[in-house]
Scaffold this motif. Structure first.
Motif, PDB file in Angstrom:
ATOM      1  N   ARG A   1      42.650  35.923  25.971  1.00 25.59           N
ATOM      2  CA  ARG A   1      43.994  35.875  26.552  1.00 25.59           C
ATOM      3  C   ARG A   1      43.980  36.121  28.050  1.00 25.59           C
ATOM      4  N   HIS A   2      43.045  36.946  28.497  1.00 27.48           N
ATOM      5  CA  HIS A   2      42.965  37.299  29.906  1.00 27.48           C
ATOM      6  C   HIS A   2      41.879  36.481  30.600  1.00 27.48           C
ATOM      7  N   ARG A   3      41.877  36.555  31.899  1.00 27.78           N
ATOM      8  CA  ARG A   3      40.748  36.024  32.648  1.00 27.78           C
ATOM      9  C   ARG A   3      39.730  37.159  32.767  1.00 27.78           C
ATOM     10  N   ILE A   4      38.610  37.004  32.099  1.00 27.56           N
ATOM     11  CA  ILE A   4      37.614  38.074  32.034  1.00 27.56           C
ATOM     12  C   ILE A   4      36.472  37.765  32.995  1.00 27.56           C
ATOM     13  N   ILE A   5      36.177  38.713  33.854  1.00 25.91           N
ATOM     14  CA  ILE A   5      35.151  38.493  34.858  1.00 25.91           C
ATOM     15  C   ILE A   5      33.863  39.202  34.470  1.00 25.91           C
ATOM     16  N   GLY A   6      32.757  38.457  34.511  1.00 27.09           N
ATOM     17  CA  GLY A   6      31.428  39.010  34.292  1.00 27.09           C
ATOM     18  C   GLY A   6      30.549  38.668  35.480  1.00 27.09           C
ATOM     19  N   ILE A   7      29.782  39.629  35.938  1.00 25.66           N
ATOM     20  CA  ILE A   7      29.038  39.465  37.185  1.00 25.66           C
ATOM     21  C   ILE A   7      27.538  39.493  36.914  1.00 25.66           C
ATOM     22  N   VAL A   8      26.837  38.510  37.457  1.00 25.40           N
ATOM     23  CA  VAL A   8      25.376  38.461  37.359  1.00 25.40           C
ATOM     24  C   VAL A   8      24.792  38.668  38.754  1.00 25.40           C
ATOM     25  N   ASN A   9      23.904  39.633  38.886  1.00 25.05           N
ATOM     26  CA  ASN A   9      23.290  39.947  40.181  1.00 25.05           C
ATOM     27  C   ASN A   9      21.777  39.817  40.120  1.00 25.05           C
ATOM     28  N   ASP A  10      21.188  39.229  41.157  1.00 21.02           N
ATOM     29  CA  ASP A  10      19.771  39.444  41.439  1.00 21.02           C
ATOM     30  C   ASP A  10      19.668  39.677  42.952  1.00 21.02           C
ATOM     31  N   GLU A  11      18.467  39.762  43.465  1.00 21.52           N
ATOM     32  CA  GLU A  11      18.322  40.129  44.881  1.00 21.52           C
ATOM     33  C   GLU A  11      19.017  39.152  45.816  1.00 21.52           C
ATOM     34  N   GLU A  12      18.997  37.879  45.474  1.00 25.03           N
ATOM     35  CA  GLU A  12      19.482  36.850  46.396  1.00 25.03           C
ATOM     36  C   GLU A  12      20.810  36.237  45.993  1.00 25.03           C
ATOM     37  N   HIS A  13      21.337  36.594  44.796  1.00 22.63           N
ATOM     38  CA  HIS A  13      22.548  35.943  44.295  1.00 22.63           C
ATOM     39  C   HIS A  13      23.513  36.952  43.677  1.00 22.63           C
ATOM     40  N   GLN A  14      24.803  36.622  43.773  1.00 22.35           N
ATOM     41  CA  GLN A  14      25.806  37.279  42.937  1.00 22.35           C
ATOM     42  C   GLN A  14      26.732  36.188  42.393  1.00 22.35           C
ATOM     43  N   ILE A  15      26.719  36.030  41.073  1.00 22.79           N
ATOM     44  CA  ILE A  15      27.543  35.005  40.420  1.00 22.79           C
ATOM     45  C   ILE A  15      28.681  35.715  39.693  1.00 22.79           C
ATOM     46  N   VAL A  16      29.914  35.370  40.046  1.00 26.02           N
ATOM     47  CA  VAL A  16      31.090  35.990  39.428  1.00 26.02           C
ATOM     48  C   VAL A  16      31.697  34.968  38.466  1.00 26.02           C
ATOM     49  N   PHE A  17      31.431  35.172  37.178  1.00 25.06           N
ATOM     50  CA  PHE A  17      31.917  34.246  36.144  1.00 25.06           C
ATOM     51  C   PHE A  17      33.316  34.645  35.686  1.00 25.06           C
ATOM     52  N   SER A  18      34.178  33.652  35.450  1.00 19.23           N
ATOM     53  CA  SER A  18      35.480  33.883  34.813  1.00 19.23           C
ATOM     54  C   SER A  18      35.525  33.134  33.493  1.00 19.23           C
ATOM     55  N   ASP A  19      35.711  33.871  32.396  1.00 18.08           N
ATOM     56  CA  ASP A  19      35.982  33.248  31.098  1.00 18.08           C
ATOM     57  C   ASP A  19      37.497  33.192  30.956  1.00 18.08           C
ATOM     58  N   THR A  20      38.041  32.003  30.763  1.00 19.45           N
ATOM     59  CA  THR A  20      39.502  31.837  30.770  1.00 19.45           C
ATOM     60  C   THR A  20      40.012  31.433  29.391  1.00 19.45           C
ATOM     61  N   PRO A  21      41.316  31.660  29.136  1.00 22.45           N
ATOM     62  CA  PRO A  21      41.892  31.197  27.862  1.00 22.45           C
ATOM     63  C   PRO A  21      41.774  29.674  27.718  1.00 22.45           C
ATOM     64  N   GLY A  22      41.663  29.210  26.472  1.00 21.77           N
ATOM     65  CA  GLY A  22      41.613  27.768  26.216  1.00 21.77           C
ATOM     66  C   GLY A  22      42.881  27.080  26.686  1.00 21.77           C
ATOM     67  N   ILE A  23      42.717  25.900  27.277  1.00 22.93           N
ATOM     68  CA  ILE A  23      43.862  25.185  27.866  1.00 22.93           C
ATOM     69  C   ILE A  23      44.717  24.561  26.768  1.00 22.93           C
ATOM     70  N   ILE A  24      46.003  24.926  26.784  1.00 25.92           N
ATOM     71  CA  ILE A  24      46.977  24.433  25.802  1.00 25.92           C
ATOM     72  C   ILE A  24      48.295  24.175  26.518  1.00 25.92           C
ATOM     73  N   LYS A  25      49.226  23.545  25.801  1.00 33.65           N
ATOM     74  CA  LYS A  25      50.601  23.450  26.307  1.00 33.65           C
ATOM     75  C   LYS A  25      51.346  24.691  25.801  1.00 33.65           C
ATOM     76  N   PRO A  26      51.799  25.562  26.722  1.00 33.09           N
ATOM     77  CA  PRO A  26      52.365  26.851  26.285  1.00 33.09           C
ATOM     78  C   PRO A  26      53.676  26.718  25.526  1.00 33.09           C
TER      79      PRO A  26
END
Length: 292
Positions: A41-66
């Motif tokens: 239901r929410h936009r959930i953020i998960g972060i992946v880090n290594d020495e040279e990168h930071q990737i900020v992932f967003s898992d979002t709700p499935g797209i529907i007609k509300p």
């Protein structure tokens, strides 16, 4: 070498495997996963880090007609993630019957690079995968197409390599030891909600919200109290079950997950509260974190 950082939005139809993909990419269980559609239901953020990168992932709700205010808020989370995105991962189920026009419409409004991930290829064959690749080439001509199985971790490394290559040069957005922007209370409420999706049928999971009302860390135990919010008394009775049997199951299974997540003994109390039509009431949606 310059540090790279950016935002990667995972979008798609309900039940395409977005949350499973997010958990595979992040390497932690960030998003709840159930066989039912519209679990996130929410936009959930998960972060992946290594020495040279930071990737900020967003898992979002499935797209529907509300159909009601809660779903409108969920689609606002999707829109927000598209605006922020440096890279968009469109997750599509290999067995989806090409009914993805609402997803395609959203992608037409973005200038960010799009990678299509054809998911669940373990439930398919090579001819079906090739047909789907051709469909997406003709439909939106994305920058790249990956055939993956998020569940079996197939080709996830290839997706990660692509993301790292495409990330812009930028300083980290978050501290390098952070995994998410969500609080422990949020994850506890999601773990309880996951059990509701797994143990109940029909409209019950979609009519419930979970609010953690108390979270107290003591030296040897963490004491947590939570409310399951429903819309009607009849739903409350179903949640509780005969002699409290069902709510006891929810509490036991959720407690086991929470203990594994925080690596500590947990005492969990779960109560049920009725708030009529909460999904359509802006004040409650705001209180539950769906509206700014």
């Amino acid at each position: 070498m310059s540090h790279k950082a950016g935002f990667v939005s995972i979008i798609g139809k309900p039940n395409a495997g977005k949350s499973t993909l997010m958990n595979a990419l992040v390497g932690e269980k960030m998003s709840i996963i159930t066989p039912k559609a519209q679990t996130t239901r929410h936009r959930i953020i998960g972060i992946v880090n290594d020495e040279e990168h930071q990737i900020v992932f967003s898992d979002t709700p499935g797209i529907i007609k509300p159909n009601y205010s809660l779903q409108e808020s969920m689609m606002n989370f999707v829109q927000g993630s598209l605006i922020d995105a440096d890279i968009i991962l469109l997750v599509t189920d290999i067995n989806e019957k090409y009914d993805e026009n609402d997803v395609i419409e959203k992608l037409k409004k973005t200038s960010s690079p799009v990678a299509v991930l054809i998911n669940k290829i373990d439930k398919s064959n090579e001819a079906e995968v090739m047909a789907k690749v051709e469909f997406w080439k003709e439909t939106i001509n994305p920058e790249v197409i990956f055939a993956v199985s998020a569940l079996l971790n197939h080709n996830i490394t290839g997706v990660m390599d692509y993301i790292k290559e495409k990330l812009p040069v930028h300083a980290p957005y978050y501290e390098k030891d952070e995994l998410t922007d969500k609080s422990m209370r949020f994850f506890v409420s999601e773990m309880i909600r996951e059990k509701i999706f797994k143990l109940y049928d029909k409209e019950i999971p979609y009519s419930t919200e979970v609010v953690v009302t108390s979270y107290k860390e003591e030296p040897k135990i963490t004491r947590i109290a939570a409310e399951i919010i429903v819309e009607r008394d009849s739903q409350k009775n179903i949640i509780i079950g005969t002699g409290g049997s069902m709510i006891k199951k929810v509490g036991t299974y959720a407690r086991q997950d929470i203990e594994a997540f925080i690596d500590k003994k947990v005492f969990l109390e779960v109560f049920v509260k009725v708030i009529p039509d909460w999904r359509s009431k802006k004040n409650y949606l705001k209180r539950f974190g769906y509206d700014d």
